[in-house]
Design a protein around this motif. Sequence first.
Motif, PDB file in Angstrom:
ATOM      1  N   PHE A 166       0.839  -1.210   0.000  1.00 38.70           N
ATOM      2  CA  PHE A 166       0.000   0.000   0.000  1.00 38.70           C
ATOM      3  C   PHE A 166       0.872   1.258   0.000  1.00 38.70           C
ATOM      4  O   PHE A 166       0.663   2.170  -0.812  1.00 38.70           O
ATOM      5  CB  PHE A 166      -0.930  -0.033   1.221  1.00 38.70           C
ATOM      6  N   MET A 167       1.868   1.309   0.862  1.00 43.58           N
ATOM      7  CA  MET A 167       2.702   2.514   0.984  1.00 43.58           C
ATOM      8  C   MET A 167       3.522   2.783  -0.277  1.00 43.58           C
ATOM      9  O   MET A 167       3.923   3.925  -0.527  1.00 43.58           O
ATOM     10  CB  MET A 167       3.616   2.412   2.207  1.00 43.58           C
ATOM     11  N   ALA A 168       3.766   1.736  -1.063  1.00 43.43           N
ATOM     12  CA  ALA A 168       4.544   1.880  -2.300  1.00 43.43           C
ATOM     13  C   ALA A 168       3.647   1.994  -3.532  1.00 43.43           C
ATOM     14  O   ALA A 168       4.145   2.075  -4.654  1.00 43.43           O
ATOM     15  CB  ALA A 168       5.500   0.692  -2.441  1.00 43.43           C
ATOM     16  N   SER A 169       2.329   2.009  -3.331  1.00 42.03           N
ATOM     17  CA  SER A 169       1.401   1.930  -4.460  1.00 42.03           C
ATOM     18  C   SER A 169       1.198   3.248  -5.212  1.00 42.03           C
ATOM     19  O   SER A 169       0.864   3.244  -6.397  1.00 42.03           O
ATOM     20  CB  SER A 169       0.037   1.419  -3.974  1.00 42.03           C
ATOM     21  N   GLU A 170       1.367   4.341  -4.550  1.00 43.74           N
ATOM     22  CA  GLU A 170       1.120   5.688  -5.105  1.00 43.74           C
ATOM     23  C   GLU A 170       2.062   6.641  -4.367  1.00 43.74           C
ATOM     24  O   GLU A 170       2.577   6.303  -3.311  1.00 43.74           O
ATOM     25  CB  GLU A 170      -0.319   6.149  -4.785  1.00 43.74           C
ATOM     26  N   PRO A 171       2.250   7.859  -4.873  1.00 44.77           N
ATOM     27  CA  PRO A 171       3.101   8.810  -4.131  1.00 44.77           C
ATOM     28  C   PRO A 171       2.573   9.101  -2.725  1.00 44.77           C
ATOM     29  O   PRO A 171       1.370   8.982  -2.454  1.00 44.77           O
ATOM     30  CB  PRO A 171       3.039  10.065  -5.003  1.00 44.77           C
ATOM     31  N   VAL A 172       3.506   9.476  -1.866  1.00 49.39           N
ATOM     32  CA  VAL A 172       3.160   9.925  -0.514  1.00 49.39           C
ATOM     33  C   VAL A 172       3.750  11.327  -0.341  1.00 49.39           C
ATOM     34  O   VAL A 172       4.652  11.722  -1.080  1.00 49.39           O
ATOM     35  CB  VAL A 172       3.736   8.994   0.587  1.00 49.39           C
ATOM     36  N   VAL A 173       3.230  12.069   0.636  1.00 51.43           N
ATOM     37  CA  VAL A 173       3.836  13.353   0.995  1.00 51.43           C
ATOM     38  C   VAL A 173       4.455  13.170   2.380  1.00 51.43           C
ATOM     39  O   VAL A 173       3.741  12.843   3.334  1.00 51.43           O
ATOM     40  CB  VAL A 173       2.796  14.496   0.998  1.00 51.43           C
ATOM     41  N   VAL A 174       5.788  13.296   2.450  1.00 50.33           N
ATOM     42  CA  VAL A 174       6.454  13.189   3.753  1.00 50.33           C
ATOM     43  C   VAL A 174       6.732  14.597   4.247  1.00 50.33           C
ATOM     44  O   VAL A 174       7.089  15.488   3.466  1.00 50.33           O
ATOM     45  CB  VAL A 174       7.752  12.345   3.683  1.00 50.33           C
ATOM     46  N   GLN A 175       6.561  14.803   5.533  1.00 52.88           N
ATOM     47  CA  GLN A 175       6.669  16.166   6.070  1.00 52.88           C
ATOM     48  C   GLN A 175       7.138  16.161   7.519  1.00 52.88           C
ATOM     49  O   GLN A 175       6.981  15.174   8.230  1.00 52.88           O
ATOM     50  CB  GLN A 175       5.316  16.883   5.920  1.00 52.88           C
ATOM     51  N   VAL A 176       7.714  17.275   7.906  1.00 58.73           N
ATOM     52  CA  VAL A 176       8.108  17.466   9.299  1.00 58.73           C
ATOM     53  C   VAL A 176       7.192  18.538   9.882  1.00 58.73           C
ATOM     54  O   VAL A 176       7.072  19.638   9.320  1.00 58.73           O
ATOM     55  CB  VAL A 176       9.582  17.897   9.410  1.00 58.73           C
ATOM     56  N   LEU A 177       6.521  18.193  10.972  1.00 57.74           N
ATOM     57  CA  LEU A 177       5.624  19.129  11.652  1.00 57.74           C
ATOM     58  C   LEU A 177       6.295  19.589  12.935  1.00 57.74           C
ATOM     59  O   LEU A 177       6.879  18.775  13.663  1.00 57.74           O
ATOM     60  CB  LEU A 177       4.295  18.447  11.981  1.00 57.74           C
ATOM     61  N   GLU A 178       6.180  20.867  13.211  1.00 56.42           N
ATOM     62  CA  GLU A 178       6.825  21.440  14.390  1.00 56.42           C
ATOM     63  C   GLU A 178       5.805  22.198  15.246  1.00 56.42           C
ATOM     64  O   GLU A 178       4.901  22.841  14.705  1.00 56.42           O
ATOM     65  CB  GLU A 178       7.922  22.408  13.926  1.00 56.42           C
ATOM     66  N   GLY A 179       5.972  22.116  16.549  1.00 58.81           N
ATOM     67  CA  GLY A 179       5.095  22.870  17.444  1.00 58.81           C
ATOM     68  C   GLY A 179       5.248  22.391  18.870  1.00 58.81           C
ATOM     69  O   GLY A 179       5.986  21.430  19.139  1.00 58.81           O
TER      70      GLY A 179
END
Length: 140
Positions: A66-79
Amino acid sequence: MAIERTLSIIKPDATKRNLTGKINAKFEEAGLRIVAQKRIKLTMEQAGKFYEVHKERPFYGELCEFMASEPVVVQVLEGEGAIAKNREVMGATNPADAADGTIRKEFALSVGENSVHGSDAPETAAQEISFFFSGLELVG
Ligand code: RTP
Ligand code: MG
């Protein structure tokens, strides 16, 4: 509460349905700042390495596919308290158990295709951020 950083992934079921902006709005409304972000397509090997902790679980193969099936958006969240705050905004793993207003309640399709990933502790957050981002990509 200290300022923290956490690793977030907008998963294939969500990128496929063009939900990146709506999910990012949820993070920002909760006071989380997106300090790094990129859209990538994971290989099976990369997905397997990222979720290695679940290697012995029955859903591991399905999860990696599933994780390799389509693009993903990886991000760093801060707070402030970003790790716990992000988990709160995400909601329970199974959308059937997720609280109203959470990302998984609003957008997830199933326990597997549940729209977002978020680090679960300071150690895993540091490890997962460095899995995807170099120091140069992380500005304060
Ligand atoms: P995540 O790591 O993705 O943020 O999710 P989580 O902490 O809420 O859940 P975790 O137990 O770490 O599971 C990782 C991901 O594996 C998939 N899963 N499928 N079919 C199943 O029973 C099952 N259980 C978990 C989900 O995509 C879950 O987010
Ligand atoms: Mg997890």
